[in-house]
Design a protein around this motif. Structure first.
Motif, PDB file in Angstrom:
ATOM      1  N   THR A 156      29.221  40.711  46.579  1.00  0.00           N
ATOM      2  CA  THR A 156      30.682  40.779  46.584  1.00  0.00           C
ATOM      3  C   THR A 156      31.145  42.080  45.928  1.00  0.00           C
ATOM      4  N   ALA A 157      30.582  42.397  44.771  1.00  0.00           N
ATOM      5  CA  ALA A 157      30.947  43.631  44.067  1.00  0.00           C
ATOM      6  C   ALA A 157      30.634  44.850  44.927  1.00  0.00           C
ATOM      7  N   GLU A 158      29.503  44.822  45.588  1.00  0.00           N
ATOM      8  CA  GLU A 158      29.118  45.940  46.449  1.00  0.00           C
ATOM      9  C   GLU A 158      30.133  46.150  47.574  1.00  0.00           C
ATOM     10  N   MET A 159      30.571  45.061  48.196  1.00  0.00           N
ATOM     11  CA  MET A 159      31.513  45.168  49.315  1.00  0.00           C
ATOM     12  C   MET A 159      32.848  45.771  48.884  1.00  0.00           C
ATOM     13  N   LEU A 160      33.241  45.512  47.659  1.00  0.00           N
ATOM     14  CA  LEU A 160      34.543  45.979  47.177  1.00  0.00           C
ATOM     15  C   LEU A 160      34.440  47.198  46.255  1.00  0.00           C
ATOM     16  N   ASP A 161      33.246  47.751  46.129  1.00  0.00           N
ATOM     17  CA  ASP A 161      33.033  48.895  45.217  1.00  0.00           C
ATOM     18  C   ASP A 161      33.443  48.561  43.789  1.00  0.00           C
ATOM     19  N   ILE A 162      33.130  47.367  43.348  1.00  0.00           N
ATOM     20  CA  ILE A 162      33.378  46.946  41.965  1.00  0.00           C
ATOM     21  C   ILE A 162      32.166  47.373  41.142  1.00  0.00           C
ATOM     22  N   PRO A 163      32.361  48.215  40.122  1.00  0.00           N
ATOM     23  CA  PRO A 163      31.211  48.764  39.402  1.00  0.00           C
ATOM     24  C   PRO A 163      30.662  47.904  38.262  1.00  0.00           C
ATOM     25  N   VAL A 164      31.453  46.929  37.781  1.00  0.00           N
ATOM     26  CA  VAL A 164      31.029  46.150  36.610  1.00  0.00           C
ATOM     27  C   VAL A 164      31.283  44.659  36.849  1.00  0.00           C
ATOM     28  N   ILE A 165      30.259  43.858  36.567  1.00  0.00           N
ATOM     29  CA  ILE A 165      30.370  42.401  36.616  1.00  0.00           C
ATOM     30  C   ILE A 165      30.115  41.882  35.207  1.00  0.00           C
ATOM     31  N   ILE A 166      30.983  40.995  34.745  1.00  0.00           N
ATOM     32  CA  ILE A 166      30.748  40.300  33.481  1.00  0.00           C
ATOM     33  C   ILE A 166      30.454  38.841  33.796  1.00  0.00           C
ATOM     34  N   VAL A 167      29.305  38.367  33.338  1.00  0.00           N
ATOM     35  CA  VAL A 167      28.945  36.956  33.499  1.00  0.00           C
ATOM     36  C   VAL A 167      29.249  36.266  32.174  1.00  0.00           C
ATOM     37  N   ALA A 168      30.164  35.331  32.227  1.00  0.00           N
ATOM     38  CA  ALA A 168      30.661  34.662  31.024  1.00  0.00           C
ATOM     39  C   ALA A 168      29.923  33.351  30.748  1.00  0.00           C
ATOM     40  N   ARG A 169      30.299  32.748  29.659  1.00  0.00           N
ATOM     41  CA  ARG A 169      29.830  31.414  29.242  1.00  0.00           C
ATOM     42  C   ARG A 169      28.352  31.375  28.866  1.00  0.00           C
ATOM     43  N   GLY A 170      27.762  32.517  28.557  1.00  0.00           N
ATOM     44  CA  GLY A 170      26.379  32.527  28.102  1.00  0.00           C
ATOM     45  C   GLY A 170      25.367  32.099  29.138  1.00  0.00           C
ATOM     46  N   LYS A 171      25.736  32.198  30.386  1.00  0.00           N
ATOM     47  CA  LYS A 171      24.821  31.760  31.449  1.00  0.00           C
ATOM     48  C   LYS A 171      23.657  32.741  31.607  1.00  0.00           C
ATOM     49  N   LYS A 172      22.511  32.193  31.963  1.00  0.00           N
ATOM     50  CA  LYS A 172      21.330  33.019  32.214  1.00  0.00           C
ATOM     51  C   LYS A 172      21.404  33.539  33.642  1.00  0.00           C
ATOM     52  N   VAL A 173      21.301  34.847  33.779  1.00  0.00           N
ATOM     53  CA  VAL A 173      21.381  35.482  35.096  1.00  0.00           C
ATOM     54  C   VAL A 173      19.968  35.596  35.661  1.00  0.00           C
ATOM     55  N   PRO A 174      19.730  35.084  36.873  1.00  0.00           N
ATOM     56  CA  PRO A 174      18.395  35.160  37.469  1.00  0.00           C
ATOM     57  C   PRO A 174      17.926  36.600  37.663  1.00  0.00           C
ATOM     58  N   GLU A 175      16.640  36.779  37.595  1.00  0.00           N
ATOM     59  CA  GLU A 175      16.044  38.107  37.744  1.00  0.00           C
ATOM     60  C   GLU A 175      16.376  38.722  39.097  1.00  0.00           C
ATOM     61  N   GLU A 176      16.458  37.910  40.146  1.00  0.00           N
ATOM     62  CA  GLU A 176      16.777  38.470  41.467  1.00  0.00           C
ATOM     63  C   GLU A 176      18.185  39.069  41.495  1.00  0.00           C
ATOM     64  N   THR A 177      19.106  38.493  40.749  1.00  0.00           N
ATOM     65  CA  THR A 177      20.461  39.038  40.670  1.00  0.00           C
ATOM     66  C   THR A 177      20.455  40.354  39.909  1.00  0.00           C
ATOM     67  N   ILE A 178      19.727  40.401  38.813  1.00  0.00           N
ATOM     68  CA  ILE A 178      19.647  41.625  38.005  1.00  0.00           C
ATOM     69  C   ILE A 178      18.984  42.747  38.809  1.00  0.00           C
ATOM     70  N   LYS A 179      17.914  42.408  39.500  1.00  0.00           N
ATOM     71  CA  LYS A 179      17.201  43.407  40.305  1.00  0.00           C
ATOM     72  C   LYS A 179      18.096  43.967  41.410  1.00  0.00           C
ATOM     73  N   LEU A 180      18.832  43.091  42.074  1.00  0.00           N
ATOM     74  CA  LEU A 180      19.742  43.540  43.136  1.00  0.00           C
ATOM     75  C   LEU A 180      20.830  44.458  42.564  1.00  0.00           C
ATOM     76  N   ALA A 181      21.362  44.100  41.410  1.00  0.00           N
ATOM     77  CA  ALA A 181      22.388  44.940  40.772  1.00  0.00           C
ATOM     78  C   ALA A 181      21.830  46.318  40.421  1.00  0.00           C
ATOM     79  N   GLU A 182      20.609  46.363  39.934  1.00  0.00           N
ATOM     80  CA  GLU A 182      19.976  47.662  39.633  1.00  0.00           C
ATOM     81  C   GLU A 182      19.855  48.495  40.899  1.00  0.00           C
ATOM     82  N   GLU A 183      19.439  47.846  41.990  1.00  0.00           N
ATOM     83  CA  GLU A 183      19.291  48.557  43.266  1.00  0.00           C
ATOM     84  C   GLU A 183      20.616  49.119  43.760  1.00  0.00           C
ATOM     85  N   LYS A 184      21.687  48.381  43.526  1.00  0.00           N
ATOM     86  CA  LYS A 184      23.013  48.762  44.040  1.00  0.00           C
ATOM     87  C   LYS A 184      23.820  49.597  43.054  1.00  0.00           C
ATOM     88  N   GLY A 185      23.290  49.829  41.868  1.00  0.00           N
ATOM     89  CA  GLY A 185      24.010  50.634  40.881  1.00  0.00           C
ATOM     90  C   GLY A 185      25.218  49.933  40.305  1.00  0.00           C
TER      91      GLY A 185
END
Length: 129
Positions: A63-92
């Motif tokens: 979603t962020a990639e489609m809208l050129d959103i550069p920063v995502i904040i994940v709230a509530r102390g949730k654990k972010v899966p490694e696949e999400t982190i890896k994809l974000a690194e790939e997409k800058g």
């Protein structure tokens, strides 16, 4: 405001994009858990929007990639899966995790100068509330 300052204000943990923190400037934010709402309403022509959410799956990065959103904040102390982190690194895209709830995160950022994102309304001009 630099992304690094955003992370400091919310006691955030940087999960991706550490090398981008001093290069990315943000001015507005939008909070939602429904990525369809983000796609439908957020106007991000200036690439200065922060997405605040409690969702952790790779859809937030897509979603962020489609809208050129550069920063995502994940709230509530949730654990972010490694696949999400890896994809974000790939997409800058920066992901910052915080233990604050969405309401508190939004309030901290608003009190420090981050404004609501401009919204697209079908059939009307872009505006912010």
């Amino acid at each position: 405001m630099k992304a690094r300052k955003v992370a400091e204000l919310i006691d955030g943990e940087i999960l991706s994009g550490k090398d981008l923190l001093d290069n990315v400037e943000v001015k507005t934010a939008f909070a939602a858990d429904l990525m369809s709402d983000v796609l439908a309403y957020v106007e991000s022509e200036k690439n200065d929007v922060i997405l605040i959410t409690g969702i952790t799956n790779p859809q937030i990065v897509r979603t962020a990639e489609m809208l050129d959103i550069p920063v995502i904040i994940v709230a509530r102390g949730k654990k972010v899966p490694e696949e999400t982190i890896k994809l974000a690194e790939e997409k800058g895209i920066i992901i910052i995790a915080t233990k604050h709830i969405v309401f508190t995160t939004s309030g901290i950022l608003y009190m420090n100068g981050i404004k609501p994102a401009k919204l697209r309304v079908r059939g009307e001009d872009t505006h912010s509330f």
